[in-house]
Enzyme design. Sequence first.
Site, PDB file in Angstrom:
ATOM      1  N   LYS A 164       5.724  25.241  54.375  1.00 34.12           N
ATOM      2  CA  LYS A 164       5.222  26.596  54.108  1.00 34.12           C
ATOM      3  C   LYS A 164       6.132  27.673  54.701  1.00 34.12           C
ATOM      4  CE  LYS A 164       1.064  25.646  52.225  1.00 34.12           C
ATOM      5  NZ  LYS A 164       0.308  26.293  51.164  1.00 34.12           N
ATOM      6  N   SER A 200      -6.250  29.113  56.703  1.00 32.05           N
ATOM      7  CA  SER A 200      -6.797  28.337  57.824  1.00 32.05           C
ATOM      8  C   SER A 200      -5.744  27.354  58.323  1.00 32.05           C
ATOM      9  CB  SER A 200      -8.041  27.580  57.373  1.00 32.05           C
ATOM     10  OG  SER A 200      -7.697  26.727  56.300  1.00 32.05           O
ATOM     11  N   GLY A 243      -2.895  24.123  45.855  1.00 28.65           N
ATOM     12  CA  GLY A 243      -2.816  25.298  44.988  1.00 28.65           C
ATOM     13  C   GLY A 243      -1.708  25.138  43.950  1.00 28.65           C
ATOM     14  N   GLY A 244      -0.673  24.391  44.314  1.00 25.78           N
ATOM     15  CA  GLY A 244       0.344  24.017  43.344  1.00 25.78           C
ATOM     16  C   GLY A 244       1.731  24.620  43.507  1.00 25.78           C
ATOM     17  N   ASP A 249      -8.808  18.165  41.244  1.00 26.65           N
ATOM     18  CA  ASP A 249      -8.829  19.213  40.211  1.00 26.65           C
ATOM     19  C   ASP A 249      -7.534  19.223  39.403  1.00 26.65           C
ATOM     20  OD1 ASP A 249      -7.831  20.318  42.849  1.00 26.65           O
ATOM     21  OD2 ASP A 249      -7.137  21.858  41.458  1.00 26.65           O
TER      22      ASP A 249
END
Lengths: 325, 325
Positions: free
Chosen positions: A64, A89, A191-192, A221
């Site tokens: 990230k 978070s 999230g992708g 998902d």
Amino acid sequence: MSGKRKRLPKLKNVPVLDDIERVHSIIKEYIHDTPVLTSNSLNELLGCEIYFKCENLQKIGAFKMRGALSAALSFSDKELEKGLIAHSSGNHGQGIAKAAQILGVPAYVVMPENSSASKMDAVKGYGAKVITCSNSMKAREETTKKIMDKKGLSFVHPYNDYHVMAGQGTAALEFLKQKSNLHFLLAPVSGGSLLCGSSIVAKELSSKIKVIGCEPLEVNDAERSFYAKKIKTNKSTNTICDGLKANVSEITFPIIAKNVDEIISVKEKTIIKAMQLIWERMNIIVETSSSVPLAVVMENKKYFSGKRVGIILTGGNVDLKKLPF
Amino acid sequence: MSGKRKRLPKLKNVPVLDDIERVHSIIKEYIHDTPVLTSNSLNELLGCEIYFKCENLQKIGAFKMRGALSAALSFSDKELEKGLIAHSSGNHGQGIAKAAQILGVPAYVVMPENSSASKMDAVKGYGAKVITCSNSMKAREETTKKIMDKKGLSFVHPYNDYHVMAGQGTAALEFLKQKSNLHFLLAPVSGGSLLCGSSIVAKELSSKIKVIGCEPLEVNDAERSFYAKKIKTNKSTNTICDGLKANVSEITFPIIAKNVDEIISVKEKTIIKAMQLIWERMNIIVETSSSVPLAVVMENKKYFSGKRVGIILTGGNVDLKKLPF
């Protein structure tokens, strides 16, 4: 803040390889070119050749860092001087906090009040201000909007952002330059943004490499969306992979649908076993979320048999007192 | 076993840089060129620039792989075909077992009966035969001699062996080629083969680099020997560093006395704190013994202030269920 830093032009469209290479040329001075490690004993156990790109050894302990820096460096001096804001978070908050620290600008991270003390301490340790809110996504978004408007801050979304996506793609860029002949590239999907960035790089660099998104079955998902060809949502988020609870979005899903070859989901117990194997056989610390691609190989040994498999180990921020194995 | 492998000539004298380079040129195809990692947060905390050569990421999880291979490859085909033998409660046994596996020859490892099950399993996992004996050094040596004579095996001592010493020196060789401008090179000292090999490399490659042996205060035979200019022994072995309980020897001590600049010992509690810092800040798994050099920096911050400090992280074989922090 120093005005001499190289900056990135605003991305208005889905990034292409050129964009990701430009991002890499600018953020590389602030990040680690993380090592690619192998383990004979894992290769023997699983019957294939696995190459691990170790983003758990990246600054802030996660990939990230890349997306956060890429986004931060796309803002103007004026925007940056007012400061950055994110809600998170987990690792995205640390990425934004660290990016702001590197650039010498303020950062605000909105965190749900049930976030672990160690994660809040990490964000504060990078010099960002932590604002707590109640645990719903709605509360996060409202709290963020309020502070953003009041202070004129620039918001960085964890995945609905082309700069973030391009930044995350730099991990695959380094990886495929270090190891160019992979049959498969596996990355977790939440999230992708990582899977989008990675698949853009992989498909432009090689027509042969298969890109596989890896997901816990409990929050699959992306898998369901991929095969239904439209976005499906998670009904619950009952997984130990706290970094993989987000849903693919209208920004990320079309890119995944276009570039990715398969999405494969795996059981929680295989994820825990994969995590333990990485710790024991490789002597590195990875999070549960990082362990999902190896779990995919473990549950599909025959499919990967004899192949060269690249895995992005996404992060290593765990509470050492609360190991799942 | 394959007769086509490149072999090493017998070393009759203390190895010099040329010997260590020759060993490296031959063993490098079987080992990892381990990464050198850095941590901004540790650098900020300690006020210096630390570079970690990660032998915890080496095959078998420890630098002992290097010495074991170097020794094994110095034997003749005839000797190798009969097999290798070592006595060890830890990483040297794994090194010999793995070296024999790589070369396709038998290995026997004599282990004290109180060795942990996980260590015995690791040795067996590399295909070696484990023979247990009672816990004294005398029992180890007698058991080893008996089997060695009976089967005509070739014995590899963990440190009183020039080939082992030259093998261990290849870690420093890679390290100083990766990072040539260090002010200090720090390595733990137990029997002394790593410190000998490292100091030979460092002193021949650079007249400026200071080599420091790092030791737990509880077993500071090397420190006391160094300053008394003659071998002193440990009265007890009351340290959590189970890899650092051996004493410097008549083979290793003269080389240490000649090449090493300082030996510094540290408290047990600093070693535990150093270990925890490495796990938390770097996301890698290291043993207690590996953490001693960082503990030396922590107890002597002023001395290392602003300097470039190289540390050899020696190994990462720990029982994940029994962490000292």
